[in-house]
Scaffold this motif. Sequence first.
Motif, PDB file in Angstrom:
ATOM      1  N   GLY A   1     110.968  47.161  82.709  1.00 39.90           N
ATOM      2  CA  GLY A   1     109.995  48.136  82.234  1.00 39.90           C
ATOM      3  C   GLY A   1     108.598  47.828  82.734  1.00 39.90           C
ATOM      4  O   GLY A   1     107.871  48.721  83.186  1.00 39.90           O
ATOM      5  N   ALA A   2     108.201  46.567  82.654  1.00 38.24           N
ATOM      6  CA  ALA A   2     106.872  46.164  83.132  1.00 38.24           C
ATOM      7  C   ALA A   2     106.783  46.323  84.644  1.00 38.24           C
ATOM      8  O   ALA A   2     105.757  46.791  85.157  1.00 38.24           O
ATOM      9  CB  ALA A   2     106.570  44.723  82.725  1.00 38.24           C
ATOM     10  N   ARG A   3     107.834  45.959  85.353  1.00 40.90           N
ATOM     11  CA  ARG A   3     107.812  46.114  86.810  1.00 40.90           C
ATOM     12  C   ARG A   3     107.636  47.570  87.192  1.00 40.90           C
ATOM     13  O   ARG A   3     106.848  47.908  88.091  1.00 40.90           O
ATOM     14  CB  ARG A   3     109.067  45.505  87.426  1.00 40.90           C
ATOM     15  N   ALA A   4     108.329  48.460  86.507  1.00 42.15           N
ATOM     16  CA  ALA A   4     108.199  49.899  86.792  1.00 42.15           C
ATOM     17  C   ALA A   4     106.785  50.384  86.462  1.00 42.15           C
ATOM     18  O   ALA A   4     106.205  51.190  87.206  1.00 42.15           O
ATOM     19  CB  ALA A   4     109.239  50.689  86.005  1.00 42.15           C
ATOM     20  N   PHE A   5     106.222  49.911  85.351  1.00 42.66           N
ATOM     21  CA  PHE A   5     104.859  50.275  84.963  1.00 42.66           C
ATOM     22  C   PHE A   5     103.873  49.862  86.054  1.00 42.66           C
ATOM     23  O   PHE A   5     103.024  50.656  86.475  1.00 42.66           O
ATOM     24  CB  PHE A   5     104.512  49.600  83.629  1.00 42.66           C
ATOM     25  N   TYR A   6     103.961  48.619  86.528  1.00 39.33           N
ATOM     26  CA  TYR A   6     103.036  48.137  87.545  1.00 39.33           C
ATOM     27  C   TYR A   6     103.242  48.854  88.877  1.00 39.33           C
ATOM     28  O   TYR A   6     102.269  49.162  89.576  1.00 39.33           O
ATOM     29  CB  TYR A   6     103.151  46.623  87.723  1.00 39.33           C
TER      30      TYR A   6
ATOM     31  N   GLY B   1     105.012  54.798  76.967  1.00 43.42           N
ATOM     32  CA  GLY B   1     105.123  56.042  77.728  1.00 43.42           C
ATOM     33  C   GLY B   1     104.121  57.107  77.324  1.00 43.42           C
ATOM     34  O   GLY B   1     104.202  58.241  77.793  1.00 43.42           O
ATOM     35  N   THR B   2     103.155  56.754  76.476  1.00 42.66           N
ATOM     36  CA  THR B   2     102.178  57.748  76.013  1.00 42.66           C
ATOM     37  C   THR B   2     100.803  57.573  76.657  1.00 42.66           C
ATOM     38  O   THR B   2      99.863  58.263  76.271  1.00 42.66           O
ATOM     39  CB  THR B   2     102.018  57.690  74.476  1.00 42.66           C
ATOM     40  N   GLY B   3     100.666  56.651  77.595  1.00 47.67           N
ATOM     41  CA  GLY B   3      99.387  56.417  78.253  1.00 47.67           C
ATOM     42  C   GLY B   3      98.596  55.250  77.695  1.00 47.67           C
ATOM     43  O   GLY B   3      97.519  54.934  78.207  1.00 47.67           O
TER      44      GLY B   3
END
Length: 158
Positions: free
Chosen positions: A137-142, A104-106
């Motif tokens: 989590g990965a799905r949300a990131f993508y 969550g920090t970029g």
Amino acid sequence: MPTIRTASPEDAPLLASLNGIVHQLHVGHRPDLFVDSPDQDVLEAFFRARLTDPAVTAFVAEHPDGRTLGYAQARLVSWDSGALVRSDLVVCLDQIAVVPDATGTGVGSALLEAVREAGRRAGCRRLVTEVRDFNEGARAFYDAAGFRRMNVRLDQLL
């Protein structure tokens, strides 16, 4: 902001260690597919071989104090044309992991941008990746990064 550098074969032990971040999530959800405790020597040899493949590039994210924050590994793939599909040169993001305290920090976004830029330099028109359905989590990131679903892979035990 992290510094992103290109990994070398000497980074194989580091990538093998960072891979455990995501691997343990995979084992927890699909122990029928994933080895519980991969042999470290075998894993390092896998990464060393990948890092010597000219089609593969890996990146390491580092904090200004030198701590490693994550990595991404990608490879160039030529998709052949056929009766129904166009040929294409794509960059495939095979692996990405960020240490838990840097999520969550970029860091993930910086690694993803490094992969995009490597693909652009190679003449790729698209970036593709796969994500396990259970990895929310990965799905949300993508999703947040602008990816859209391309395929859905299903499996069934026989």
